[in-house]
Scaffold this motif. Structure first.
Motif, PDB file in Angstrom:
ATOM      1  N   GLY A 157       0.812  -1.236  -0.345  1.00 56.30           N
ATOM      2  CA  GLY A 157       0.120  -0.429   0.018  1.00 56.30           C
ATOM      3  C   GLY A 157       1.086   1.349   0.370  1.00 56.30           C
ATOM      4  N   GLY A 158       0.478   2.400   0.584  1.00 56.19           N
ATOM      5  CA  GLY A 158       0.693   3.868   0.648  1.00 56.19           C
ATOM      6  C   GLY A 158       1.751   3.706   1.863  1.00 56.19           C
ATOM      7  N   GLY A 159       1.856   3.140   2.213  1.00 55.15           N
ATOM      8  CA  GLY A 159       2.532   3.131   3.884  1.00 55.15           C
ATOM      9  C   GLY A 159       2.199   3.406   4.665  1.00 55.15           C
ATOM     10  N   PRO A 160       2.839   4.091   5.866  1.00 53.03           N
ATOM     11  CA  PRO A 160       4.633   3.855   6.140  1.00 53.03           C
ATOM     12  C   PRO A 160       4.394   1.915   5.850  1.00 53.03           C
ATOM     13  N   CYS A 161       3.240   0.935   6.261  1.00 50.34           N
ATOM     14  CA  CYS A 161       3.986   0.055   7.016  1.00 50.34           C
ATOM     15  C   CYS A 161       3.841  -1.401   6.105  1.00 50.34           C
ATOM     16  N   TYR A 162       4.636  -1.999   5.688  1.00 53.22           N
ATOM     17  CA  TYR A 162       4.232  -3.278   4.599  1.00 53.22           C
ATOM     18  C   TYR A 162       5.134  -4.317   5.258  1.00 53.22           C
ATOM     19  N   THR A 163       4.725  -5.591   4.556  1.00 50.53           N
ATOM     20  CA  THR A 163       5.351  -6.712   4.745  1.00 50.53           C
ATOM     21  C   THR A 163       6.027  -7.697   3.261  1.00 50.53           C
ATOM     22  N   ARG A 171       7.758   5.713   6.602  1.00 48.94           N
ATOM     23  CA  ARG A 171       8.006   6.980   6.087  1.00 48.94           C
ATOM     24  C   ARG A 171       8.422   7.149   4.930  1.00 48.94           C
ATOM     25  N   ASP A 172       7.110   8.069   3.822  1.00 53.35           N
ATOM     26  CA  ASP A 172       7.936   8.614   2.592  1.00 53.35           C
ATOM     27  C   ASP A 172       8.375   7.589   1.497  1.00 53.35           C
ATOM     28  N   LYS A 173       8.540   6.290   1.211  1.00 53.30           N
ATOM     29  CA  LYS A 173       8.670   5.474   1.414  1.00 53.30           C
ATOM     30  C   LYS A 173       8.084   4.863  -1.041  1.00 53.30           C
ATOM     31  N   GLY A 174       6.727   5.630  -0.853  1.00 51.20           N
ATOM     32  CA  GLY A 174       5.919   5.833  -1.605  1.00 51.20           C
ATOM     33  C   GLY A 174       5.470   4.158  -1.876  1.00 51.20           C
ATOM     34  N   THR A 175       4.396   4.377  -2.616  1.00 50.82           N
ATOM     35  CA  THR A 175       3.338   3.459  -2.776  1.00 50.82           C
ATOM     36  C   THR A 175       3.671   1.456  -3.457  1.00 50.82           C
ATOM     37  N   TRP A 176       3.937   0.425  -2.660  1.00 48.34           N
ATOM     38  CA  TRP A 176       4.277  -0.786  -3.326  1.00 48.34           C
ATOM     39  C   TRP A 176       2.956  -1.662  -3.328  1.00 48.34           C
ATOM     40  N   PRO A 177       3.065  -2.225  -4.119  1.00 50.08           N
ATOM     41  CA  PRO A 177       1.893  -3.513  -4.145  1.00 50.08           C
ATOM     42  C   PRO A 177       1.867  -4.718  -3.641  1.00 50.08           C
ATOM     43  N   ALA A 178       1.545  -5.515  -2.593  1.00 50.88           N
ATOM     44  CA  ALA A 178       0.860  -6.930  -2.640  1.00 50.88           C
ATOM     45  C   ALA A 178       1.929  -7.612  -4.166  1.00 50.88           C
ATOM     46  N   GLY A 179       3.287  -8.643  -3.823  1.00 50.02           N
ATOM     47  CA  GLY A 179       3.320  -8.842  -4.650  1.00 50.02           C
ATOM     48  C   GLY A 179       4.818  -8.476  -5.417  1.00 50.02           C
TER      49      GLY A 179
END
Length: 129
Positions: free
Chosen positions: A70-76, A90-98
Motif C-alpha cells: 500500500g501507501g505505507g508507512p507499514c509493509y510486510t 515513512r515516505d517510501k511510496g506505494t508498493w502493491p502486494a506481490g
C-alpha cells in the motif's frame, strides 16, 4: 654511358656478428617473483547444488516479495526462505502486494507495530525484476 646515368654500385655492408641471446636474468632483477615449481591448487567440480544461498548480501539488505503493501508507512516483506518482516518507513511510496523488492533496513522505531514478522525500520526500497 655518362656517370650520371650509371647505376650506383652497391656499398658493401660492414661485417657484423649476429647478436648473441642475452643470458636469462634472475627473476629478482626483473621485479617479478620467481615462478612456483609446483602446480596451482584446483577446485574439484561440485557434487550438487549449494545447500545454502550463495549470494553475499549485507546483513541489513533483504530481498523478497511485498505481501501486505500500500501507501505505507507499514509493509510486510516475505523473503525467499519464508521469513516475514514488518517494515516501517515513512515516505517510501506505494508498493502493491506481490512486488519483488530489495530493501535496506535498520532497527525498528520504538513503539511501532507493522504487522507480522520481525519488526524493522525501512531505510530504502527498490523494485527488482
Amino acid at each position: 654511358m655518362p656517370a650520371s646515368e650509371r647505376p650506383a654500385k652497391p656499398t658493401p655492408e660492414p661485417a657484423t656478428t649476429p647478436p648473441t641471446p642475452a643470458a636469462p636474468t634472475p627473476a629478482a632483477s626483473s621485479g617479478r617473483p620467481p615462478l612456483s615449481a609446483t602446480d596451482l591448487p584446483t577446485l574439484r567440480p561440485p557434487t550438487g547444488p549449494p545447500r545454502h544461498p550463495t549470494d553475499q548480501l549485507k546483513p541489513n539488505v533483504l530481498a523478497g516479495r511485498i505481501s501486505h503493501g500500500g501507501g505505507g508507512p507499514c509493509y510486510t516483506l516475505v523473503t525467499d526462505d519464508g521469513q516475514e518482516h514488518g517494515l516501517y518507513g515513512r515516505d517510501k511510496g506505494t508498493w502493491p502486494a506481490g512486488t519483488w523488492v530489495r530493501v535496506t533496513v535498520g532497527p525498528a522505531p520504538e513503539g511501532v507495530e507493522c504487522g507480522p514478522g520481525r519488526p524493522l525500520g525501512l531505510l530504502r526500497i527498490e523494485r527488482v525484476a
